[in-house]
Design an enzyme around this catalytic site. Structure first.
Site, PDB file in Angstrom:
ATOM      1  N   GLY A  13       0.782  -1.235   0.000  1.00  0.00           N
ATOM      2  CA  GLY A  13       0.000   0.000   0.000  1.00  0.00           C
ATOM      3  C   GLY A  13       0.813   1.284   0.000  1.00  0.00           C
ATOM      4  O   GLY A  13       0.318   2.335   0.438  1.00  0.00           O
ATOM      5  N   THR A  14       2.056   1.255  -0.499  1.00  0.00           N
ATOM      6  CA  THR A  14       2.831   2.510  -0.485  1.00  0.00           C
ATOM      7  C   THR A  14       2.302   3.500  -1.516  1.00  0.00           C
ATOM      8  O   THR A  14       2.366   4.704  -1.312  1.00  0.00           O
ATOM      9  CB  THR A  14       4.335   2.260  -0.751  1.00  0.00           C
ATOM     10  OG1 THR A  14       4.507   1.717  -2.057  1.00  0.00           O
ATOM     11  CG2 THR A  14       4.925   1.342   0.304  1.00  0.00           C
ATOM     12  N   ASN A  15       1.741   2.990  -2.622  1.00  0.00           N
ATOM     13  CA  ASN A  15       1.113   3.908  -3.586  1.00  0.00           C
ATOM     14  C   ASN A  15      -0.159   4.519  -2.977  1.00  0.00           C
ATOM     15  O   ASN A  15      -0.436   5.699  -3.161  1.00  0.00           O
ATOM     16  CB  ASN A  15       0.788   3.171  -4.881  1.00  0.00           C
ATOM     17  CG  ASN A  15       2.007   3.055  -5.777  1.00  0.00           C
ATOM     18  OD1 ASN A  15       2.418   4.020  -6.390  1.00  0.00           O
ATOM     19  ND2 ASN A  15       2.593   1.877  -5.811  1.00  0.00           N
ATOM     20  N   ILE A  93      -6.755  -9.309 -12.172  1.00  0.00           N
ATOM     21  CA  ILE A  93      -7.403  -8.717 -13.355  1.00  0.00           C
ATOM     22  C   ILE A  93      -8.885  -8.590 -13.011  1.00  0.00           C
ATOM     23  O   ILE A  93      -9.526  -9.575 -12.612  1.00  0.00           O
ATOM     24  CB  ILE A  93      -7.208  -9.628 -14.589  1.00  0.00           C
ATOM     25  CG1 ILE A  93      -5.704  -9.687 -14.937  1.00  0.00           C
ATOM     26  CG2 ILE A  93      -8.013  -9.092 -15.784  1.00  0.00           C
ATOM     27  CD1 ILE A  93      -5.367 -10.687 -16.014  1.00  0.00           C
ATOM     28  N   LEU A  94      -9.417  -7.395 -13.119  1.00  0.00           N
ATOM     29  CA  LEU A  94     -10.798  -7.152 -12.689  1.00  0.00           C
ATOM     30  C   LEU A  94     -11.786  -7.905 -13.583  1.00  0.00           C
ATOM     31  O   LEU A  94     -11.674  -7.871 -14.810  1.00  0.00           O
ATOM     32  CB  LEU A  94     -11.091  -5.652 -12.719  1.00  0.00           C
ATOM     33  CG  LEU A  94     -10.437  -4.838 -11.602  1.00  0.00           C
ATOM     34  CD1 LEU A  94     -10.521  -3.348 -11.924  1.00  0.00           C
ATOM     35  CD2 LEU A  94     -11.093  -5.145 -10.259  1.00  0.00           C
ATOM     36  N   HIS A 111       1.603   0.799 -13.313  1.00  0.00           N
ATOM     37  CA  HIS A 111       2.450  -0.349 -13.659  1.00  0.00           C
ATOM     38  C   HIS A 111       3.911   0.079 -13.515  1.00  0.00           C
ATOM     39  O   HIS A 111       4.281   1.174 -13.978  1.00  0.00           O
ATOM     40  CB  HIS A 111       2.159  -0.796 -15.102  1.00  0.00           C
ATOM     41  CG  HIS A 111       2.947  -1.996 -15.515  1.00  0.00           C
ATOM     42  ND1 HIS A 111       2.639  -3.282 -15.089  1.00  0.00           N
ATOM     43  CD2 HIS A 111       4.049  -2.110 -16.295  1.00  0.00           C
ATOM     44  CE1 HIS A 111       3.522  -4.125 -15.610  1.00  0.00           C
ATOM     45  NE2 HIS A 111       4.387  -3.443 -16.334  1.00  0.00           N
TER      46      HIS A 111
HETATM   47  C1  GRF Z   1       4.891  -2.061  -6.296  1.00  0.00           C
HETATM   48  O1  GRF Z   1       6.126  -2.661  -6.337  1.00  0.00           O
HETATM   49  C2  GRF Z   1       4.428  -1.663  -7.648  1.00  0.00           C
HETATM   50  O2  GRF Z   1       5.378  -2.031  -8.582  1.00  0.00           O
HETATM   51  C3  GRF Z   1       3.180  -2.367  -7.959  1.00  0.00           C
HETATM   52  O3  GRF Z   1       2.789  -3.083  -6.793  1.00  0.00           O
HETATM   53  C4  GRF Z   1       3.877  -3.060  -5.861  1.00  0.00           C
HETATM   54  C5  GRF Z   1       3.392  -2.756  -4.486  1.00  0.00           C
HETATM   55  O4  GRF Z   1       2.900  -1.466  -4.512  1.00  0.00           O
HETATM   56  N1  GRF Z   1       2.192  -1.383  -8.360  1.00  0.00           N
HETATM   57  P1  GRF Z   1       2.285  -0.864  -3.165  1.00  0.00           P
HETATM   58  O5  GRF Z   1       3.436  -0.615  -2.212  1.00  0.00           O
HETATM   59  O6  GRF Z   1       1.341  -1.917  -2.623  1.00  0.00           O
HETATM   60  O7  GRF Z   1       1.605   0.393  -3.570  1.00  0.00           O
END
Ligand code: GRF
Length: 202
Positions: A13-15, A93-94, A111
């Protein structure tokens, strides 16, 4: 009035956190109204909880099939009033039924590569960076694109940000550099989607 956005995640979940922080700092005029995951007990759910964002997990184990899980997830997203759905590290994939229930609410995905290169079914996480290194690419980056039913990594590109690939890179060092670029790209993509939606004739 801040733009309502739902976020789908699968793991760390960092994004999602980058979007939470951007909303809190008003870097974008948005508010995350729902967080959904396809797994239970993942850090993304803890991030939502800490930020006071309604959230839920929709697992195949609970709903029996991927389609049923995604339909239930779509019901929750629609009920939240979200006008944009962001796939932020979401690794399923949804099902087409998800899009039917959303009835036109746009879905975007991030991506960890420069699509159309290094994309497509199965190209997830470290597999992407392994392919970039194997190809001896000089740069990589992040792509945010529209998502359409029954397609993988093929929608219109909204944002693409680049970063170098170093001779010394391994999967971990490249993944970390790309992840930092993802966090910028996902915020800029939401900003552009809001601007486009608000400029559109009502
Ligand atoms: C990340 O490495 C990214 O490449 C892909 O999913 C992975 C985890 O992302 N989108 P997040 O930290 O869960 O957002």
């Amino acid at each position: 009035m801040s733009y309502p956005v739902a976020v789908l995640a699968s793991g760390t979940g960092t994004n999602l956190q980058a979007l939470i922080d951007a909303c809190a700092s008003t870097a974008i005029d948005a508010r995350i109204v729902y967080v959904a995951t396809n797994r239970e007990n993942v850090p993304a759910l803890v991030r939502a909880q800490r930020a006071g964002i309604p959230h839920g997990s929709f697992t195949i184990k609970t709903y029996g099939t991927r389609a049923a899980a995604h339909e239930a997830m779509a019901d929750a997203v629609v009920a939240s009033g979200a006008r944009l759905v962001v796939l932020a590290g979401f690794d399923h994939i949804l099902a087409p039924a998800f899009f039917v229930k959303l009835a036109g609410v746009p879905v975007i995905n991030i991506h960890p590569a420069l699509l159309p290169m290094f994309g497509g079914k199965g190209m997830l996480r470290e597999k992407v960076h392994e392919a970039v290194l194997a190809a001896k690419a000089k740069e990589s980056g992040a792509t945010v694109h529209r998502v359409h039913p029954d397609t993988v990594d093929l929608g219109e590109v909204i944002v693409q940000l680049r970063c170098p690939v170093l001779e010394s890179d391994d999967v971990q060092t490249l993944a970390a550099r790309v992840l930092a670029v993802e966090h910028e790209a996902i915020v800029e993509a939401v900003r552009r989607c809001i601007a486009t939606a608000e400029a559109a004739p009502r």
